[in-house]
Scaffold this motif. Structure first.
Motif, PDB file in Angstrom:
ATOM      1  N   PRO B 224      66.082  78.026  81.075  1.00  0.00           N
ATOM      2  CA  PRO B 224      65.658  77.080  82.126  1.00  0.00           C
ATOM      3  C   PRO B 224      64.964  77.800  83.298  1.00  0.00           C
ATOM      4  O   PRO B 224      65.215  78.984  83.543  1.00  0.00           O
ATOM      5  CB  PRO B 224      66.987  76.478  82.613  1.00  0.00           C
ATOM      6  N   HIS B 340      63.524  70.178  85.624  1.00  0.00           N
ATOM      7  CA  HIS B 340      64.071  69.222  84.660  1.00  0.00           C
ATOM      8  C   HIS B 340      63.487  69.470  83.267  1.00  0.00           C
ATOM      9  O   HIS B 340      64.206  69.498  82.265  1.00  0.00           O
ATOM     10  CB  HIS B 340      63.770  67.787  85.102  1.00  0.00           C
ATOM     11  N   HIS B 341      62.188  69.701  83.202  1.00  0.00           N
ATOM     12  CA  HIS B 341      61.493  69.884  81.922  1.00  0.00           C
ATOM     13  C   HIS B 341      62.078  71.060  81.133  1.00  0.00           C
ATOM     14  O   HIS B 341      62.041  71.076  79.891  1.00  0.00           O
ATOM     15  CB  HIS B 341      60.008  70.127  82.200  1.00  0.00           C
ATOM     16  N   THR B 342      62.592  72.062  81.856  1.00  0.00           N
ATOM     17  CA  THR B 342      63.038  73.297  81.199  1.00  0.00           C
ATOM     18  C   THR B 342      64.557  73.457  81.191  1.00  0.00           C
ATOM     19  O   THR B 342      65.050  74.473  80.702  1.00  0.00           O
ATOM     20  CB  THR B 342      62.421  74.524  81.903  1.00  0.00           C
ATOM     21  N   ILE B 343      65.290  72.493  81.707  1.00  0.00           N
ATOM     22  CA  ILE B 343      66.748  72.656  81.793  1.00  0.00           C
ATOM     23  C   ILE B 343      67.366  72.795  80.399  1.00  0.00           C
ATOM     24  O   ILE B 343      68.421  73.424  80.216  1.00  0.00           O
ATOM     25  CB  ILE B 343      67.402  71.492  82.594  1.00  0.00           C
ATOM     26  N   ASN B 344      66.677  72.267  79.399  1.00  0.00           N
ATOM     27  CA  ASN B 344      67.140  72.388  78.005  1.00  0.00           C
ATOM     28  C   ASN B 344      66.520  73.584  77.293  1.00  0.00           C
ATOM     29  O   ASN B 344      66.692  73.738  76.084  1.00  0.00           O
ATOM     30  CB  ASN B 344      66.795  71.102  77.237  1.00  0.00           C
ATOM     31  N   CYS B 346      63.126  74.219  77.122  1.00  0.00           N
ATOM     32  CA  CYS B 346      61.772  73.956  76.598  1.00  0.00           C
ATOM     33  C   CYS B 346      60.763  74.920  77.231  1.00  0.00           C
ATOM     34  O   CYS B 346      60.690  75.019  78.453  1.00  0.00           O
ATOM     35  CB  CYS B 346      61.383  72.514  76.903  1.00  0.00           C
ATOM     36  N   PRO B 347      59.985  75.651  76.428  1.00  0.00           N
ATOM     37  CA  PRO B 347      59.058  76.626  76.995  1.00  0.00           C
ATOM     38  C   PRO B 347      57.811  75.987  77.627  1.00  0.00           C
ATOM     39  O   PRO B 347      57.248  75.049  77.065  1.00  0.00           O
ATOM     40  CB  PRO B 347      58.623  77.469  75.785  1.00  0.00           C
TER      41      PRO B 347
END
Lengths: 429, 429
Positions: B224, B340-344, B346-347
């Motif tokens: 993240p 938010h976009h990268t909290i999981n 996601c690159p």
């Protein structure tokens, strides 16, 4: 041009195991790193990987119009952009080079040393730079199961489903080849009977068994692709695991669709099996239960008979097959998906990937996700090692396999295999 | 490193109109085709386009570590991947080269002939190869308006909206630069009071006024991005028109979100204005009305005061401004979107584009789509030429503009301008 590469009587001078997915009739395309740390485009026969970059430099493709560096690239995008005529000529030529009766390369020890690799000498890469990834939702059984689970058994399919090959955009950046482990995603979820969400690791990580197809440059902005021309733009197919976090999904998806519940990772098998190689396995798809609009009406056999299975392998334990299904069950075929995708003029390019959506069959052992297999976790599954699963546990490896078979010839996809690791822990600075 | 390029007292030896969006304090980046049919990366001061590829070859950037061909490319992706330190050094150097008191280039007629272009000598291109495009939905006013229109005035915002910067994946392949006309999309729509859909041209084509930001390589799969580091990965901003077909959208969007209603085209302004150039226009965003999770909590001023307007220009008639609003109204800021976009895990990569979502303000004249301005077409708008609009007509051109202004300095984005043509007619073969 004839697809002479598909000749079922052809034998090869390379060793091929009886049950191999990769007889000389397959000739898939992939990208690998060689023992000399060189990236090249290659193919595979049996358990031998073949460096097409080196073969081309040695002159074996001299009668096909190809640029010098077409195979010396880290993605297949440019080769795919060359179009079907070129793919077919190259595949036919490879079949010829490795034909049991062709002794040119067979008897050239020096060339063979340059061109041939054992599988343990190479490292498979993502075969294409994926410009755009679209995921469809084309299994009637899967859409019905989800509708029944989350809405209403009597009106399980939404009103648009029988009219539209429903699809949505996914994330390209998190698509990885088989073999790369992933981390359990964290994010917001809404506990049952709560008004406010909590933050933490997803507790409902799931696989989705899909197939994906890779396209070539198909159309300009504004121009639809006619449904019965669509296959011209399909290079080949892969196995595809569209990892999903069900608890993140149900909290985030209204009104714009799944986002973080999907884009933490999707895995694909590294060898692209060409549509040409799948020709002998064409079948008629399910009969439409509602009339489809003219732009979606296909003629002839546009579905493919591909046996699929999913296995879960806990750490240091043997695997358990949890699903056996078939690609032919899909209600909407690839031609319909591509025609629908472009009916508004959306451009499709070389290297784009389209996922089928979860492939669920008609029987309880043919469901393509844990969500369906365990019916939202209410019917846990017992694995061979005696442990139970509702969804995927940390350190489980999910393996998907697929192959076609008839007249004694088996054309397969190998596998896509991904281990789920616990939530990522940042390194201390 | 200081952002000396932002010095408000600096003058340039190039001519700059008083109300130009592109004073020497702006220095945006773009890609253009020159009069000699060469693609290059460039910047703009006033109405002069500057070929950075040529400037670099002539040695003007010799004290900055740059590869030789960094500006001789058809996209900014590699330059953006070089990171903030490099962007800042290059921008500072450009300000220095064109400073009124620097006579080196000013007095070198030969160099100036190679490096400087009038705007009518160049053709602006899409500035980046967009790997992935994500569109957010971050204006509370817009989400509330749509909720009131399509659901229920008292529960207009969905339960997740105040917790999540809601976003979804869009299509990269149909993103075009300003100036390229588009065709009215056709597709399936559900007529009122009908059970079955019909096929035809969309009758409700709309614009959405958005801003987009372009990222650099930010994180690896699984990692993240902390919310208060997120701006490090934002290269700059553009104006963005997220074209929408409302009738296609309402039929297709359940349950996976908008697809063909959006991916027929999105247009962006061709000059990327750097986040550095926008520093003087930072403001505090709206106060959260609900506590946000720690991974979304930002410190300091993370919003930007950017005046925005939309005009409709019918064929051969003068334009009518139909919306005036401001980027500062967005409830969720760019840092929150990226976290938010990268909290999981996601690159996010160099050249990715993130749209803000439609930017609607609090007043009736500050709504960012025709859907809201005419309230689903129920309150048609009268243009200056006397014609009425519910949505966008064939041959209308939609123009979006944006600029910041304070202390006598105006930093602007130019415009994004797109004509809507009738449905595409295939050429007879």
């Amino acid at each position: 041009m004839q697809i002479s590469a598909n000749n079922p009587d052809r034998k090869t001078w390379l060793h091929v195991d009886k049950n191999s997915d990769f007889p000389i009739q397959n000739i898939p395309f992939g990208v690998f790193l060689t023992r000399d740390d060189i990236i090249t485009i290659g193919t595979r026969i049996g358990d031998t990987a073949i460096d097409l970059g080196a073969l081309h430099q040695l002159g074996y493709f001299s009668d096909i119009p190809l640029t010098d560096d077409i195979f010396l690239q880290d993605t297949l995008n440019d080769f795919i952009a060359d179009g079907r005529k070129t793919w077919r000529a190259v595949r036919n030529k490879i079949a010829d080079i490795f034909d049991a009766e062709n002794e040119t390369l067979k008897n050239n020890k020096q060339h063979k040393e340059i061109v041939l690799f054992r599988l343990d000498e190479i490292e498979m890469q993502l075969p294409v730079q994926i410009g755009d990834f679209t995921d469809f939702y084309s299994s009637k059984q899967h859409a019905t199961n989800l509708g029944a689970m989350f809405r209403d058994e009597d009106h399980a399919l939404l009103p648009n489903w029988l009219h539209i090959p429903v699809g949505y955009h996914g994330r390209s950046s998190s698509i990885i080849p088989s073999g790369i482990p992933i981390h359990r995603p964290q994010g917001q979820t809404l506990p049952q009977d709560s008004k406010d969400p909590i933050f933490g690791p997803s507790e409902l990580v799931d696989f989705e068994l899909e197939m994906g197809f890779i396209t070539t440059d198909a159309n300009d902005l504004g121009e639809p692709i006619p449904v019965n021309e669509a296959e011209e733009y399909i290079f080949g197919l892969v196995l595809f695991n569209d990892w999903s976090a069900r608890d993140i999904q149900s909290w985030e998806y209204a009104p714009l669709g799944p986002f973080l519940s999907k884009n933490f990772a999707s895995s694909m098998s590294p060898w692209i099996v060409t549509l040409d190689a799948l020709e002998p396995y064409r079948v008629q798809g399910p009969k439409p239960v509602k009339e489809q609009m003219p732009y979606l009406q296909t003629k002839g056999k546009k579905s493919f008979d591909i046996n699929l299975e999913v296995a879960i392998q806990p750490k240091k334990a043997q695997e358990t097959v949890v699903c056996r299904t078939n690609f032919k069950y899909m209600y909407w075929n690839m031609s319909q998906q591509l025609a629908h995708h472009t009916i508004n003029g959306c451009p499709v390019n070389s290297g784009d990937l389209m996922g089928s959506g979860t492939i669920s069959g008609p029987t309880p052992d043919s469901l393509g996700s844990m969500l369906e297999i365990t019916w939202k976790g209410t019917k846990p599954l017992t694995l061979k090692d005696g442990t139970e699963r509702q969804f995927i546990n940390d350190y489980d490896t999910v393996v998907m396999r697929g192959h076609c078979e008839n007249d004694g010839i088996r054309i397969g996809f190998g596998e896509v295999k991904t281990e789920l690791l616990p939530v990522f822990t940042p390194k201390k600075k």
